[in-house]
Design a protein around this motif. Structure first.
Motif, mmCIF file in Angstrom:
data_model
loop_
_atom_site.group_PDB
_atom_site.id
_atom_site.type_symbol
_atom_site.label_atom_id
_atom_site.label_comp_id
_atom_site.label_asym_id
_atom_site.label_seq_id
_atom_site.Cartn_x
_atom_site.Cartn_y
_atom_site.Cartn_z
ATOM 1 N N GLU A 14 9.992 -27.393 -10.481
ATOM 2 C CA GLU A 14 9.010 -26.729 -9.638
ATOM 3 C C GLU A 14 9.730 -25.834 -8.590
ATOM 4 O O GLU A 14 9.370 -24.622 -8.357
ATOM 5 C CB GLU A 14 8.273 -27.751 -8.641
ATOM 6 C CG GLU A 14 7.069 -27.056 -7.691
ATOM 7 C CD GLU A 14 6.467 -28.026 -7.048
ATOM 8 O OE1 GLU A 14 5.375 -27.620 -6.516
ATOM 9 O OE2 GLU A 14 6.289 -29.160 -7.202
ATOM 10 N N ILE A 15 10.986 -26.250 -7.988
ATOM 11 C CA ILE A 15 11.814 -25.239 -7.489
ATOM 12 C C ILE A 15 12.153 -24.133 -8.134
ATOM 13 O O ILE A 15 12.151 -23.056 -7.398
ATOM 14 C CB ILE A 15 12.999 -26.179 -6.737
ATOM 15 C CG1 ILE A 15 12.447 -27.106 -5.892
ATOM 16 C CG2 ILE A 15 14.080 -25.503 -6.160
ATOM 17 C CD1 ILE A 15 13.602 -28.046 -5.376
ATOM 18 N N GLU A 16 12.581 -24.327 -9.302
ATOM 19 C CA GLU A 16 12.950 -22.928 -10.194
ATOM 20 C C GLU A 16 11.880 -22.169 -10.263
ATOM 21 O O GLU A 16 11.727 -20.905 -10.173
ATOM 22 C CB GLU A 16 13.489 -23.493 -11.668
ATOM 23 C CG GLU A 16 14.896 -24.297 -11.285
ATOM 24 C CD GLU A 16 15.100 -24.938 -12.857
ATOM 25 O OE1 GLU A 16 14.573 -24.670 -13.826
ATOM 26 O OE2 GLU A 16 16.365 -25.612 -12.724
ATOM 27 N N ARG A 17 10.394 -22.669 -10.569
ATOM 28 C CA ARG A 17 9.267 -21.782 -10.581
ATOM 29 C C ARG A 17 9.175 -20.950 -9.548
ATOM 30 O O ARG A 17 8.855 -19.816 -9.547
ATOM 31 C CB ARG A 17 8.323 -22.614 -11.058
ATOM 32 C CG ARG A 17 8.177 -23.236 -12.494
ATOM 33 C CD ARG A 17 6.730 -23.544 -13.010
ATOM 34 N NE ARG A 17 6.385 -24.575 -12.201
ATOM 35 C CZ ARG A 17 6.703 -25.961 -12.486
ATOM 36 N NH1 ARG A 17 7.416 -26.624 -13.594
ATOM 37 N NH2 ARG A 17 6.109 -27.011 -11.721
ATOM 38 N N VAL A 18 9.261 -21.643 -8.338
ATOM 39 C CA VAL A 18 9.001 -21.004 -7.000
ATOM 40 C C VAL A 18 10.325 -20.013 -6.902
ATOM 41 O O VAL A 18 9.868 -18.655 -6.240
ATOM 42 C CB VAL A 18 9.055 -21.959 -5.809
ATOM 43 C CG1 VAL A 18 8.836 -21.081 -4.523
ATOM 44 C CG2 VAL A 18 7.854 -23.049 -5.898
ATOM 45 N N ASN A 19 11.433 -20.307 -7.145
ATOM 46 C CA ASN A 19 12.373 -19.356 -6.988
ATOM 47 C C ASN A 19 12.318 -18.025 -7.883
ATOM 48 O O ASN A 19 12.596 -16.735 -7.478
ATOM 49 C CB ASN A 19 13.786 -19.857 -7.279
ATOM 50 C CG ASN A 19 14.338 -20.949 -6.109
ATOM 51 O OD1 ASN A 19 13.907 -20.570 -4.913
ATOM 52 N ND2 ASN A 19 14.867 -22.019 -6.497
ATOM 53 N N GLY A 23 9.243 -16.877 -8.604
ATOM 54 C CA GLY A 23 8.168 -16.104 -8.135
ATOM 55 C C GLY A 23 6.874 -16.686 -8.688
ATOM 56 O O GLY A 23 5.708 -16.259 -8.517
ATOM 57 N N GLU A 24 6.874 -17.906 -9.422
ATOM 58 C CA GLU A 24 5.886 -18.438 -9.914
ATOM 59 C C GLU A 24 5.194 -19.439 -8.971
ATOM 60 O O GLU A 24 5.611 -20.717 -8.952
ATOM 61 C CB GLU A 24 6.014 -18.912 -11.341
ATOM 62 C CG GLU A 24 6.533 -18.184 -12.462
ATOM 63 C CD GLU A 24 6.885 -18.877 -13.558
ATOM 64 O OE1 GLU A 24 6.809 -19.804 -13.711
ATOM 65 O OE2 GLU A 24 7.457 -18.128 -14.568
ATOM 66 N N VAL A 25 4.068 -19.089 -8.115
ATOM 67 C CA VAL A 25 3.820 -19.959 -7.176
ATOM 68 C C VAL A 25 2.374 -20.403 -7.409
ATOM 69 O O VAL A 25 1.381 -19.577 -7.597
ATOM 70 C CB VAL A 25 3.769 -19.451 -5.812
ATOM 71 C CG1 VAL A 25 3.007 -20.446 -4.751
ATOM 72 C CG2 VAL A 25 5.090 -18.881 -5.258
ATOM 73 N N GLU A 26 2.041 -21.796 -7.999
ATOM 74 C CA GLU A 26 0.935 -22.170 -8.346
ATOM 75 C C GLU A 26 -0.046 -22.503 -7.141
ATOM 76 O O GLU A 26 0.210 -23.490 -6.424
ATOM 77 C CB GLU A 26 0.941 -23.456 -9.148
ATOM 78 C CG GLU A 26 1.741 -22.923 -10.633
ATOM 79 C CD GLU A 26 1.798 -24.266 -11.414
ATOM 80 O OE1 GLU A 26 1.287 -25.180 -10.968
ATOM 81 O OE2 GLU A 26 2.401 -23.951 -12.453
ATOM 82 N N LEU A 27 -1.039 -21.853 -6.677
ATOM 83 C CA LEU A 27 -1.991 -22.354 -5.619
ATOM 84 C C LEU A 27 -3.033 -23.058 -6.225
ATOM 85 O O LEU A 27 -3.554 -23.357 -7.254
ATOM 86 C CB LEU A 27 -2.550 -20.956 -5.179
ATOM 87 C CG LEU A 27 -1.550 -19.873 -4.634
ATOM 88 C CD1 LEU A 27 -2.307 -18.654 -3.823
ATOM 89 C CD2 LEU A 27 -0.769 -20.557 -3.370
#
Length: 494
Positions: free
Chosen positions: A167-172, A174-178
């Motif tokens: 999840e940290i890699e996805r946020v880095n 730019g893939e932020v799941e709301l």
């Protein structure tokens, strides 16, 4: 754990349960609406009979004006007395310690009946995802918490860490799941239901404690064994209350409420959730729900302390009755002796040294203590001039100004609802050592309360006038704004 309900169980509940009796009552709507508003919505745990009767009078007048005169013909006091009857069981009528006025509190049956009635309302939105997540999380906690194999636990922890790293890699990237608005409303609905249910649970826990105390008193009143066995039974029963499953979970929840860090985290999260657009109109009661929890938990704790004190006085009365019985036996022996003193003994005679034996136990004898030798000087040089003495130590007294300390605490509470003693001393170190620390513990101020948690201990450090590091281990001490609810002052009381 049995979940199926048999016919006999339902029949017994229909005849004896106060909640079921309330739903069958002719004026059930009046009882549920009035008691639900006062004791559930407003979270009032104790109200005087005068105030409650006044509020009910206003409601009855409004209903009679709207529905027709004579719809509710009885007086408010008559209704309250009827609802507090033991065979009805909707209100608890009692006298608080030190008061001669009657007070009322709702019973858990009222909250259960009201919760069932509220569940009959149609809901425009019914969420299921949050409850499924809660079920899965509870199962995961039980399985993981009962696992004794370290390798299995490490495997589970590594799997969680892998998910967090992904999840940290996805946020880095730019893939932020709301969370979708529907999912937010689902979780908020579940949060409100659980938060309101906790307040009802506190009232039921308090009622269970009273039932345990009542059964213990009945056991004492009908006890036929020795006093030692009775005390063992009483102490064991009181200990079993605290160590029961209900007592353990209650004290764990109470420790959570008294944690400043968790309270601050809860307040921040709650404030952010209340501002979410997807929530719509948030429940206004949720803004101070943690303070309502604290008030209810403190009242439950106060009830346990009051029951323990009443039990101690009850045992003291039992001891007094036993002592009175002993005195009656002694007076009976004396009266028989006086009646027989002039009777002929027929040559039977016996002399005793005293009216009562003198018993000296071996450990009562003091041990030998050598006398301190005083050194006398006989080689005085004859100088009889005036002697100069240093009397400065008589004026070197320590005075701690409580006004200054109260100002320090009020300054810290200006930006926070609660501050712990170690955090306060970290920003305002002790200047007068132990005397200043004791003054902090005994502060009294209408703007804040001093809260002691004997379940946790904290260490306080300071340096004395010589620069040496000193420390003291105390129960966890916190300063809380006066509006946050009643708090225990156990150190001062004890």
């Amino acid at each position: 754990m049995r979940t199926a309900v048999e016919f006999d169980d339902l029949e017994w509940l229909r005849r004896n349960d106060p909640g079921w009796r309330l739903l069958r009552a002719d004026h059930a709507a009046l009882v549920l609406a009035f008691l639900g508003r006062v004791f559930v919505e407003e979270n009032i745990r104790s109200i005087s009979a005068t105030e409650l009767a006044g509020r009910l009078t206003d409601d009855l007048q409004a209903l009679n004006d709207r529905l027709g005169e004579g719809t509710f013909p009885r007086s408010a006091k008559a209704y309250l007395d009827d609802w507090a009857q033991p065979e009805v069981g909707w209100l608890r009528k009692y006298y608080p310690p030190g008061s001669d006025e009657v007070f009322f509190d709702a019973t858990p049956a009222v909250e259960r009946a009201l919760a069932w009635v509220q569940s009959l309302r149609g809901r425009a939105f019914v969420g299921t995802e949050s409850r499924l997540n809660i079920v899965l999380e509870l199962l995961r906690q039980m399985v993981f918490g009962a696992e004794t194999d370290p390798d299995v636990r490490l495997t589970e922890l590594y799997a969680r860490r892998a998910e967090i790293d992904a999840e940290i890699e996805r946020v880095n990237a730019g893939e932020v799941e709301l969370l979708e608005p529907a999912a937010q409303r689902d979780r908020y609905q579940q949060f409100v239901t659980t938060a309101r249910g906790l307040l009802g649970d506190f009232r039921e826990v308090e009622a269970n404690f009273r039932a345990l105390d009542r059964s213990l008193r009945e056991q004492i009143a009908t006890w036929n064994g020795s006093k030692g066995d009775l005390l063992d039974e009483v102490v064991g029963s009181r200990h079993s209350i605290a160590e029961s499953d209900q007592g353990r979970t209650f004290h764990a929840f109470y420790d959570f409420l008294l944690s400043p860090q968790r309270q601050e985290e809860f307040s921040d999260l709650l404030a952010k959730v209340q501002q979410l657009d997807a929530i719509g109109d948030p429940d206004p009661r949720m803004r101070r729900i943690h303070y309502d929890w604290l008030d209810a938990a403190e009242r439950t704790q106060a009830t346990v302390r009051m029951l323990s004190e009443q039990l101690r006085r009850f045992l003291d009365d039992q001891v007094w009755l036993e002592n009175r019985r002993v005195m009656d036996l002694l007076r009976s022996i004396e009266s028989h002796a006086i009646a027989l003193r002039d009777q002929p003994l027929g040559g039977l005679r016996h002399d005793i040294d005293a009216n009562a034996p003198q018993i000296t136990l071996p450990m009562e004898r003091p041990l030998y203590r050598p006398r301190a030798k005083q050194a006398l000087r006989s080689d005085a040089d004859g100088d009889t001039g005036p002697v100069t003495l240093d009397v400065s130590a008589l004026f070197d007294q320590v005075y701690v100004d409580p006004t200054r300390l109260r100002g320090t605490v009020r300054g810290e509470l200006a930006g926070a609802s609660q501050v712990s003693l170690p955090d306060l001393l970290a920003r305002h170190p002790l200047e007068q050592g132990l005397a200043e620390l004791v003054t902090y513990l005994s502060l009294r101020d209408p703007e804040f309360d001093v809260l002691f948690d004997e379940q946790r201990q904290e260490q306080v450090r300071w340096r004395d006038d010589d620069g040496r590091l000193r420390s003291a281990v105390l129960p966890a001490v916190s300063f809380v704004r006066g509006g946050a609810g009643p708090v225990a002052r156990e150190v001062i009381e004890r």
